[in-house]
Structures are given as structure tokens and as C-alpha cells.
Design a protein around this motif. Structure first.
Motif, PDB file in Angstrom:
ATOM      1  N   LEU A  24       0.827  -1.214   0.000  1.00 47.40           N
ATOM      2  CA  LEU A  24       0.000   0.000   0.000  1.00 47.40           C
ATOM      3  C   LEU A  24       0.860   1.263   0.000  1.00 47.40           C
ATOM      4  N   TYR A  25       1.955   1.251   0.769  1.00 53.25           N
ATOM      5  CA  TYR A  25       2.835   2.417   0.808  1.00 53.25           C
ATOM      6  C   TYR A  25       3.419   2.685  -0.587  1.00 53.25           C
ATOM      7  N   PHE A  26       3.845   1.626  -1.264  1.00 56.67           N
ATOM      8  CA  PHE A  26       4.374   1.785  -2.619  1.00 56.67           C
ATOM      9  C   PHE A  26       3.302   2.350  -3.556  1.00 56.67           C
ATOM     10  N   LEU A  27       2.098   1.784  -3.519  1.00 56.95           N
ATOM     11  CA  LEU A  27       1.031   2.261  -4.400  1.00 56.95           C
ATOM     12  C   LEU A  27       0.640   3.698  -4.058  1.00 56.95           C
ATOM     13  N   ASN A  28       0.725   4.068  -2.783  1.00 52.73           N
ATOM     14  CA  ASN A  28       0.465   5.460  -2.393  1.00 52.73           C
ATOM     15  C   ASN A  28       1.523   6.399  -2.955  1.00 52.73           C
ATOM     16  N   GLN A  29       2.772   5.943  -3.037  1.00 51.08           N
ATOM     17  CA  GLN A  29       3.832   6.753  -3.644  1.00 51.08           C
ATOM     18  C   GLN A  29       3.582   6.928  -5.140  1.00 51.08           C
ATOM     19  N   LYS A  37       3.431  15.161  -6.608  1.00 50.84           N
ATOM     20  CA  LYS A  37       4.812  14.731  -6.876  1.00 50.84           C
ATOM     21  C   LYS A  37       5.256  13.809  -5.758  1.00 50.84           C
ATOM     22  N   ALA A  38       6.264  12.992  -6.055  1.00 50.33           N
ATOM     23  CA  ALA A  38       6.824  12.065  -5.077  1.00 50.33           C
ATOM     24  C   ALA A  38       8.338  12.211  -5.106  1.00 50.33           C
ATOM     25  N   LYS A  39       8.942  12.165  -3.940  1.00 46.37           N
ATOM     26  CA  LYS A  39      10.407  12.224  -3.867  1.00 46.37           C
ATOM     27  C   LYS A  39      10.954  10.937  -4.482  1.00 46.37           C
ATOM     28  N   THR A  40      11.889  11.068  -5.385  1.00 45.71           N
ATOM     29  CA  THR A  40      12.435   9.932  -6.118  1.00 45.71           C
ATOM     30  C   THR A  40      12.922   8.834  -5.185  1.00 45.71           C
ATOM     31  N   GLU A  41      13.748   9.194  -4.210  1.00 40.98           N
ATOM     32  CA  GLU A  41      14.326   8.174  -3.332  1.00 40.98           C
ATOM     33  C   GLU A  41      13.249   7.481  -2.498  1.00 40.98           C
ATOM     34  N   THR A  42      12.222   8.215  -2.084  1.00 43.44           N
ATOM     35  CA  THR A  42      11.128   7.616  -1.310  1.00 43.44           C
ATOM     36  C   THR A  42      10.372   6.607  -2.164  1.00 43.44           C
ATOM     37  N   ARG A  77       5.503   2.911 -14.928  1.00 48.09           N
ATOM     38  CA  ARG A  77       5.926   4.222 -15.434  1.00 48.09           C
ATOM     39  C   ARG A  77       6.470   5.106 -14.309  1.00 48.09           C
ATOM     40  N   ALA A  78       5.870   5.017 -13.133  1.00 48.14           N
ATOM     41  CA  ALA A  78       6.340   5.827 -12.002  1.00 48.14           C
ATOM     42  C   ALA A  78       7.749   5.414 -11.591  1.00 48.14           C
ATOM     43  N   VAL A  79       8.021   4.114 -11.535  1.00 50.50           N
ATOM     44  CA  VAL A  79       9.356   3.630 -11.161  1.00 50.50           C
ATOM     45  C   VAL A  79      10.369   4.001 -12.238  1.00 50.50           C
ATOM     46  N   GLN A  80       9.989   3.856 -13.508  1.00 44.08           N
ATOM     47  CA  GLN A  80      10.904   4.242 -14.596  1.00 44.08           C
ATOM     48  C   GLN A  80      11.252   5.732 -14.505  1.00 44.08           C
ATOM     49  N   ALA A  81      10.264   6.571 -14.264  1.00 44.46           N
ATOM     50  CA  ALA A  81      10.499   8.016 -14.147  1.00 44.46           C
ATOM     51  C   ALA A  81      11.399   8.317 -12.957  1.00 44.46           C
ATOM     52  N   ALA A  82      11.211   7.588 -11.861  1.00 44.74           N
ATOM     53  CA  ALA A  82      12.041   7.799 -10.670  1.00 44.74           C
ATOM     54  C   ALA A  82      13.491   7.411 -10.940  1.00 44.74           C
ATOM     55  N   ARG A  83      13.692   6.342 -11.665  1.00 41.15           N
ATOM     56  CA  ARG A  83      15.067   5.910 -11.984  1.00 41.15           C
ATOM     57  C   ARG A  83      15.764   6.933 -12.884  1.00 41.15           C
ATOM     58  N   ILE A  84      15.032   7.530 -13.794  1.00 45.41           N
ATOM     59  CA  ILE A  84      15.591   8.541 -14.693  1.00 45.41           C
ATOM     60  C   ILE A  84      15.902   9.827 -13.934  1.00 45.41           C
ATOM     61  N   ASN A  85      15.043  10.181 -12.972  1.00 49.85           N
ATOM     62  CA  ASN A  85      15.149  11.425 -12.209  1.00 49.85           C
ATOM     63  C   ASN A  85      15.865  11.258 -10.880  1.00 49.85           C
ATOM     64  N   ALA A  86      16.845  10.388 -10.801  1.00 50.35           N
ATOM     65  CA  ALA A  86      17.501  10.075  -9.530  1.00 50.35           C
ATOM     66  C   ALA A  86      17.855  11.343  -8.749  1.00 50.35           C
ATOM     67  N   GLY A  87      17.476  11.348  -7.477  1.00 52.49           N
ATOM     68  CA  GLY A  87      17.825  12.461  -6.607  1.00 52.49           C
ATOM     69  C   GLY A  87      16.859  13.627  -6.600  1.00 52.49           C
ATOM     70  N   GLY A  88      15.800  13.546  -7.382  1.00 50.38           N
ATOM     71  CA  GLY A  88      14.866  14.665  -7.450  1.00 50.38           C
ATOM     72  C   GLY A  88      13.461  14.264  -7.081  1.00 50.38           C
ATOM     73  N   TRP A  89      12.544  14.734  -7.877  1.00 55.48           N
ATOM     74  CA  TRP A  89      11.119  14.481  -7.676  1.00 55.48           C
ATOM     75  C   TRP A  89      10.533  13.872  -8.934  1.00 55.48           C
ATOM     76  N   VAL A  90       9.481  13.103  -8.750  1.00 55.96           N
ATOM     77  CA  VAL A  90       8.749  12.502  -9.866  1.00 55.96           C
ATOM     78  C   VAL A  90       7.359  13.119  -9.890  1.00 55.96           C
ATOM     79  N   SER A  91       6.976  13.641 -11.043  1.00 53.96           N
ATOM     80  CA  SER A  91       5.626  14.173 -11.200  1.00 53.96           C
ATOM     81  C   SER A  91       5.096  13.751 -12.553  1.00 53.96           C
ATOM     82  N   LEU A  92       4.063  12.936 -12.525  1.00 55.04           N
ATOM     83  CA  LEU A  92       3.461  12.439 -13.766  1.00 55.04           C
ATOM     84  C   LEU A  92       2.053  12.990 -13.925  1.00 55.04           C
ATOM     85  N   GLU A  93       1.845  14.189 -13.405  1.00 52.47           N
ATOM     86  CA  GLU A  93       0.518  14.807 -13.482  1.00 52.47           C
ATOM     87  C   GLU A  93       0.049  14.870 -14.913  1.00 52.47           C
TER      88      GLU A  93
END
Length: 94
Positions: A24-29, A37-42, A77-93
């Protein structure tokens, strides 16, 4: 803007309470990545915890398909975006 969550989560009845909490925590992220937006590392740490519960690629894909079908959000797609954006934020709005 917060969306009303009127969809169900793809959970397995055989999981422990702790395992359900990890999934659930992962799906909430993933939701956060789409709704604001979600913090990439989180997000990536939540994914690592999710993978300890769901190590099978086939089951992971099944959960992603079910979650995307009910919510419109792709965990893949969220995990792929996070891997590309290492160290930042992910926003797929949308």
C-alpha cells in the motif's frame, strides 16, 4: 487537487499485515507521483520494499495491470520516471 479514490488495491489475502502495508505504501507513492509529486528516493525505497513482498516479475506486472485498470496510474511508469530522475522528484501529473 486531491482525487477521490474510488478504486480498489490489488492485494493478496495471503500477505501479512506488514506486507500489505509495504504494498500500500508503494502504491500510495505511485499515486503521489501522479496526483502531485513524489520524492524519487522515497518512491524507489517503497519499490524495493514492494519487491521483497512481490519478488515475481509476473505477479508484479499483474498487480501493475490491475492497479492501472482501476486507478489509471502505472506503477511501472512511475518507477521508470524515478530511476531517470535520480535524486529529485517525480511528477506524472496529467
Amino acid at each position: 487537487m486531491t482525487m477521490t479514490k474510488n478504486y480498489s488495491y490489488p492485494l493478496d489475502a495471503s500477505w501479512s499485515t506488514e506486507e500489505i502495508a509495504s504494498v500500500l505504501y508503494f502504491l500510495n507513492q505511485v499515486e503521489a507521483a501522479y496526483e502531485s509529486k513524489a520524492k524519487t528516493e522515497t518512491l524507489l525505497e517503497a519499490y524495493r520494499s514492494f519487491k521483497r513482498v512481490v519478488p515475481s516479475k509476473m505477479q508484479e506486472k499483474q498487480i501493475d495491470r490491475e492497479f492501472e485498470k482501476s486507478s489509471g496510474y502505472s506503477s511501472y511508469r512511475a518507477v521508470q520516471a524515478a530511476r531517470i530522475n535520480a535524486g529529485g522528484w517525480v511528477s506524472l501529473e496529467r
